[in-house]
Design a protein around this motif. Structure first.
Motif, PDB file in Angstrom:
ATOM      1  N   GLY A  26      -7.130   3.302 -10.639  1.00  0.00           N
ATOM      2  CA  GLY A  26      -7.267   2.054  -9.761  1.00  0.00           C
ATOM      3  C   GLY A  26      -6.254   1.096 -10.470  1.00  0.00           C
ATOM      4  O   GLY A  26      -5.503   1.422 -11.549  1.00  0.00           O
ATOM      5  N   GLY A  27      -6.315  -0.128  -9.816  1.00  0.00           N
ATOM      6  CA  GLY A  27      -5.504  -1.136 -10.474  1.00  0.00           C
ATOM      7  C   GLY A  27      -5.470  -2.251  -9.401  1.00  0.00           C
ATOM      8  O   GLY A  27      -6.062  -2.376  -8.522  1.00  0.00           O
ATOM      9  N   ASP A  28      -4.099  -3.238  -9.736  1.00  0.00           N
ATOM     10  CA  ASP A  28      -3.910  -4.075  -8.729  1.00  0.00           C
ATOM     11  C   ASP A  28      -2.465  -4.371  -8.764  1.00  0.00           C
ATOM     12  O   ASP A  28      -1.602  -3.954  -9.819  1.00  0.00           O
ATOM     13  CB  ASP A  28      -4.496  -5.439  -9.271  1.00  0.00           C
ATOM     14  CG  ASP A  28      -4.582  -6.542  -8.228  1.00  0.00           C
ATOM     15  OD1 ASP A  28      -4.292  -6.050  -7.032  1.00  0.00           O
ATOM     16  OD2 ASP A  28      -4.731  -7.619  -8.575  1.00  0.00           O
ATOM     17  N   THR A  29      -1.795  -4.364  -7.343  1.00  0.00           N
ATOM     18  CA  THR A  29      -0.582  -4.708  -7.447  1.00  0.00           C
ATOM     19  C   THR A  29      -0.061  -5.995  -6.746  1.00  0.00           C
ATOM     20  O   THR A  29      -0.471  -6.423  -5.814  1.00  0.00           O
ATOM     21  CB  THR A  29       0.112  -3.717  -6.612  1.00  0.00           C
ATOM     22  OG1 THR A  29      -0.037  -2.250  -7.300  1.00  0.00           O
ATOM     23  CG2 THR A  29       1.814  -3.631  -6.671  1.00  0.00           C
ATOM     24  N   GLY A  31      -7.850   3.934  -3.938  1.00  0.00           N
ATOM     25  CA  GLY A  31      -8.074   3.962  -2.518  1.00  0.00           C
ATOM     26  C   GLY A  31      -9.298   3.165  -1.760  1.00  0.00           C
ATOM     27  O   GLY A  31      -9.458   2.737  -0.768  1.00  0.00           O
ATOM     28  N   ASP A  32     -10.346   3.232  -2.935  1.00  0.00           N
ATOM     29  CA  ASP A  32     -11.500   2.553  -2.399  1.00  0.00           C
ATOM     30  C   ASP A  32     -11.709   1.243  -3.169  1.00  0.00           C
ATOM     31  O   ASP A  32     -10.673   0.750  -4.005  1.00  0.00           O
ATOM     32  CB  ASP A  32     -12.662   3.168  -2.673  1.00  0.00           C
ATOM     33  CG  ASP A  32     -13.888   3.174  -1.665  1.00  0.00           C
ATOM     34  OD1 ASP A  32     -14.105   1.913  -1.365  1.00  0.00           O
ATOM     35  OD2 ASP A  32     -14.470   4.268  -1.024  1.00  0.00           O
ATOM     36  N   PHE A  48       0.665  -1.066  -0.029  1.00  0.00           N
ATOM     37  CA  PHE A  48      -0.073  -0.100   0.001  1.00  0.00           C
ATOM     38  C   PHE A  48       0.830   1.290   0.102  1.00  0.00           C
ATOM     39  O   PHE A  48       0.429   2.336  -0.615  1.00  0.00           O
ATOM     40  CB  PHE A  48      -0.945   0.000   1.104  1.00  0.00           C
ATOM     41  CG  PHE A  48      -1.920  -1.118   0.993  1.00  0.00           C
ATOM     42  CD1 PHE A  48      -2.961  -1.256   0.079  1.00  0.00           C
ATOM     43  CD2 PHE A  48      -1.760  -2.336   1.680  1.00  0.00           C
ATOM     44  CE1 PHE A  48      -3.654  -2.290  -0.089  1.00  0.00           C
ATOM     45  CE2 PHE A  48      -2.529  -3.548   1.550  1.00  0.00           C
ATOM     46  CZ  PHE A  48      -3.482  -3.526   0.601  1.00  0.00           C
ATOM     47  N   ILE A 107       1.656   1.717  -3.756  1.00  0.00           N
ATOM     48  CA  ILE A 107       0.683   2.321  -4.407  1.00  0.00           C
ATOM     49  C   ILE A 107       0.543   3.736  -3.952  1.00  0.00           C
ATOM     50  O   ILE A 107       0.583   4.697  -4.705  1.00  0.00           O
ATOM     51  CB  ILE A 107      -0.627   1.775  -4.068  1.00  0.00           C
ATOM     52  CG1 ILE A 107      -0.447   0.102  -4.653  1.00  0.00           C
ATOM     53  CG2 ILE A 107      -1.705   2.456  -4.912  1.00  0.00           C
ATOM     54  CD1 ILE A 107      -1.623  -0.680  -4.206  1.00  0.00           C
ATOM     55  N   LEU A 161      -4.198   0.297 -13.638  1.00  0.00           N
ATOM     56  CA  LEU A 161      -3.097  -0.484 -13.970  1.00  0.00           C
ATOM     57  C   LEU A 161      -2.755  -1.613 -13.112  1.00  0.00           C
ATOM     58  O   LEU A 161      -2.960  -1.631 -11.953  1.00  0.00           O
ATOM     59  CB  LEU A 161      -1.973   0.748 -13.381  1.00  0.00           C
ATOM     60  CG  LEU A 161      -0.674   0.224 -13.467  1.00  0.00           C
ATOM     61  CD1 LEU A 161       0.000  -0.222 -14.683  1.00  0.00           C
ATOM     62  CD2 LEU A 161       0.338   1.544 -12.743  1.00  0.00           C
TER      63      LEU A 161
END
Ligand code: ADP
Ligand code: MG
Length: 319
Positions: free
Chosen positions: A115-118, A23-24, A4, A7, A83
């Motif tokens: 937004g996205g994912d990591t 963030g949401d 986090f 990000i 992303l």
């Protein structure tokens, strides 16, 4: 550094146009009245789409550029993107270069990261973009008409030329190599031109896997054929002035090169002046390369009108 913090540090900049951004659990977006949303996704995999040596700034640029190119191909105005990143480790200098290249292009096109994912894993970059077009004005592949002219924007073939040089298959003078490398590593999505083609182009696609293949998608979807004039292709490479590319290489790079991120589109013959005016207004050269024909064949014709054998193939990950 945890997920986090990563990000927050490299990707969160506060919502600009989104109702809710990073963030949401979801990003929330209100489309403009009277518009349709256009979506596209493109993934870049290390070793497949880029070399491990590429600089992270260029990679950030290219990851978004290839997605914006798809929006341009539909005449859609970029609005936002997601992303999804898989990273082998937290490398701060890599992340800051990557995010700089990414945001520079995003800001130039007013496209907001929402937004996205990591996750941890092999280096893999997946972007989903969202754009808008006025209701009913998206430009599709399936609507080319017999008799239409066929055009391409900008330059074709140089990215492939750079790849062949990187692979050691040919050797280029320094100026030509730098030009070609710039085309491979820093493609410029034709956003403004694509949007300006609404109401003008009858069909459009972006050239990502090679001209013949991508034009082929238009032909197949529209149920038509085409004739291309080989002589109109010879000036399409940016490197033309810096290096006299042998004809066989020129044809291979221009027709089946890939990684060009230009637009191929069709327009009625009566629209020639308007196409030329739009090209001029947006500072993007546009070249007429042939015409749409009845039937299903894609014919290549030389200067004298004779058939050039078509042995060129576009890129296919599973072929
Ligand atoms: P979830 O667990 O609900 O899938 P995450 O914890 O993965 O959500 O992500 C938290 C927030 O950070 C979400 O708003 C998500 O969209 C955003 N996010 C995650 N990774 C990225 C990234 N690489 N770029 C931008 N936003 C990201
Ligand atoms: Mg969640």
């Amino acid at each position: 550094m945890g997920e986090f913090e990563l990000i927050d540090r490299f990707f969160k900049r506060g919502a600009r146009h989104a109702d809710v951004g990073i963030g949401d659990d979801c990003a929330i977006w209100t489309p403009s009245p009277g518009h349709q949303l256009a979506f596209s996704a493109d993934m870049l995999v290390e070793g497949r789409h880029f070399l491990s040596t590429v600089n992270p700034r260029d990679l950030g640029h290219k990851a978004l550029a290839v997605n914006l190119s798809d929006l341009a191909a539909c005449g859609a105005t970029p609005r936002a993107f997601l992303l999804s990143l898989s990273l082998p480790r937290v490398d701060e200098s890599w992340l800051s270069g990557f995010s700089e290249g990414l945001f520079e292009l995003a800001d130039a096109h007013a496209c907001e990261l929402i937004g996205g994912d990591t996750t941890r894993g092999p280096l893999n970059i997946a972007i989903t973009v969202m754009g808008e077009t006025p209701q009913g004005q998206s430009i599709l592949r399936s609507t080319a008409q017999i008799g239409d002219d066929i055009y391409v924007s900008g330059h074709l073939g140089d990215a492939r030329l750079a790849l062949e040089a990187f692979r050691g298959n040919l050797s280029l003078p320094q100026t030509a190599f730098e030009q070609a490398r710039g085309r491979l590593e820093g493609p410029a999505p034709r956003t403004a031109l694509g949007c300006a083609m609404r109401g003008l182009a009858t069909a459009m696609a972006d050239v990502s896997d090679g001209l013949l293949g991508d034009l082929g998608h238009i032909l197949k979807a529209s149920g038509v054929g085409a004739q291309l004039s080989v002589s109109s292709l010879s000036g399409l490479m940016l490197t033309t002035d810096a290096w006299a590319c042998p004809r066989e290489w020129m044809l291979r790079c221009v027709l089946s090169g890939g990684d060009d991120y230009e637009l191929v589109f069709t327009a009625p013959q009566t629209a020639r002046d308007r196409v030329a005016a739009v090209a001029l207004a947006f500072g993007t050269p546009v070249t007429r390369i042939g015409s749409i024909q009845a039937g299903r064949d894609l014919q290549l014709l030389d200067e004298s009108g004779a058939d050039v054998p078509n042995t060129f193939r576009s890129f296919d990950h599973f072929a």
